[in-house]
Design a protein around this motif. Sequence first.
Motif, PDB file in Angstrom:
ATOM      1  N   ASP A 238      -1.563   2.605   4.456  1.00 54.31           N
ATOM      2  CA  ASP A 238      -2.265   3.678   4.250  1.00 54.31           C
ATOM      3  C   ASP A 238      -1.774   5.105   3.480  1.00 54.31           C
ATOM      4  O   ASP A 238      -1.159   5.616   3.805  1.00 54.31           O
ATOM      5  CB  ASP A 238      -2.585   4.539   5.754  1.00 54.31           C
ATOM      6  N   SER A 241      -2.991   8.212   3.805  1.00 51.90           N
ATOM      7  CA  SER A 241      -3.033   9.079   5.064  1.00 51.90           C
ATOM      8  C   SER A 241      -4.260   9.535   5.573  1.00 51.90           C
ATOM      9  O   SER A 241      -4.558  10.782   6.201  1.00 51.90           O
ATOM     10  CB  SER A 241      -1.896  10.136   5.098  1.00 51.90           C
ATOM     11  N   LYS A 244      -7.110   4.754   6.761  1.00 51.18           N
ATOM     12  CA  LYS A 244      -7.894   3.527   6.207  1.00 51.18           C
ATOM     13  C   LYS A 244      -7.035   2.989   5.495  1.00 51.18           C
ATOM     14  O   LYS A 244      -6.005   3.409   4.682  1.00 51.18           O
ATOM     15  CB  LYS A 244      -9.423   3.959   5.526  1.00 51.18           C
ATOM     16  N   LEU A 245      -6.722   1.541   5.753  1.00 55.43           N
ATOM     17  CA  LEU A 245      -5.705   0.761   4.693  1.00 55.43           C
ATOM     18  C   LEU A 245      -6.219   0.782   3.294  1.00 55.43           C
ATOM     19  O   LEU A 245      -7.215   0.377   3.236  1.00 55.43           O
ATOM     20  CB  LEU A 245      -5.534  -0.403   5.475  1.00 55.43           C
ATOM     21  N   ASP A 246      -4.945   1.061   2.633  1.00 56.59           N
ATOM     22  CA  ASP A 246      -5.021   0.767   1.103  1.00 56.59           C
ATOM     23  C   ASP A 246      -4.362  -0.215   0.534  1.00 56.59           C
ATOM     24  O   ASP A 246      -3.533  -0.921   1.243  1.00 56.59           O
ATOM     25  CB  ASP A 246      -4.794   2.092   0.272  1.00 56.59           C
TER      26      ASP A 246
END
Length: 442
Positions: A238, A241, A244-246
Amino acid sequence: MNKTNRARLRAFAFSLTALTLLSISGTAASAVQPGVVSGSPLPNAVPMSSYSDSFARQTFDLMNAERAKVGSRTLAWNQRIADVSQSWAAHLGVAMKDPNFNWANIHRPDAGGSLIPPGATWYRENIGINSTPKQIVDWWMSSAGHRAAMLDPRGTDGGLGYAVPTSGPYAGLHIVVTNLAAYAGTAVPQPPAVSGVLNAIDTSGTLWGYAAPGNATLGARTYEGSGWGNARQIIKVDWNSDGKLDIVARWANGYVTMYAGLGGNDYRAPINIGSGGWQDYEITATRLRKTDRYPGVVARDMVNGNLFYYPNTGGGAMAAGRIQIGFGGWSPMGEITAADWNRDGNMDLIVRNPAGELLLYRTNGTGTILNEGRPVVDVGWNMMNRISLESGFAGAGTLGFIARTHAGSLFYYPVANGVVQPSKLIGNGGWTGYVIASGSPS
């Protein structure tokens, strides 16, 4: 495979808290040890507390895990309450250096009730002193009064702060203050983002997502994109922050890009967060400092053998001005992974050396690697040609290594209490040549 020895020493208890001292020792590391930059002593008290702080987050999450077991709602982290908790923890961090501290003064006169945001219909304060988040919460669970306060179904909001004295009878221990309250209208917080997918790039440059339902297994794969053939590393983290995962990707042309997650497996168009020169670096993403709002990048210079930390101050491009955290000797090392290995609230680095040992490089929470001997976490990892440390692969709160053998099979090694457990086969051949994403704890 594991050679780490642990001894637990029981100490004395008071009416308001119990102390358990955890001693960690390990076999001597091999001669291959890169240098580190010597650091300053640990601070007396943490200057602020936020949910991004590893120790605070682990303690708060364990509190909520206990609440879930009895059907109480999840507490929402309330930063204004956390500030009240931290203020008192900082006070106790100084006052309790005195061996003659008066335990009648452990709480404020109103336990901070007049300082929290107005409108609370219920309020409690718990204080504990111990070494790890689990030890703090376990003791609260063993005390009827503390347990009742922590699990009370009326609670909606909470905050937490702590201090670590450097002298006196509680030197090195965490003095933890948590304040809990009930407010009308507080929404139940949603659980943190989890991937549910292990991403990997095949030899044709196709990006796949393999279903990872959280039970240490892999399911059917789905197509997620093409044109990834020049990616040398991909990391799920994330980065901005936002919950959601990037995807952070390092490319053969020396660029590092970030694909911001939109939820599920959808992503925005990439942005450059590292513009050129990264082809000779291996990276991992983590919050190396307690004060970091966003994960940064730990980068190993594979040519010159130095180790650097690149802060991420805005959730986008890495900040100018890298910080050297290791000098010389890092070129022959293998993968560098990150986790709060000993659960002391500080992010650590776990590094594979040429002898196939996993070495623990502890930090002091300010971005500095401690100048000390390196415990050997595990041995025998030369049989693998790729390893990463994953969070949540075997369920919420779990930690473990995903490793690929030279024959192309994938194994999962759970980690429990700093000890690597027996492996489980999760991919029976066929993984040779794939670039497999790591899921760096942040």
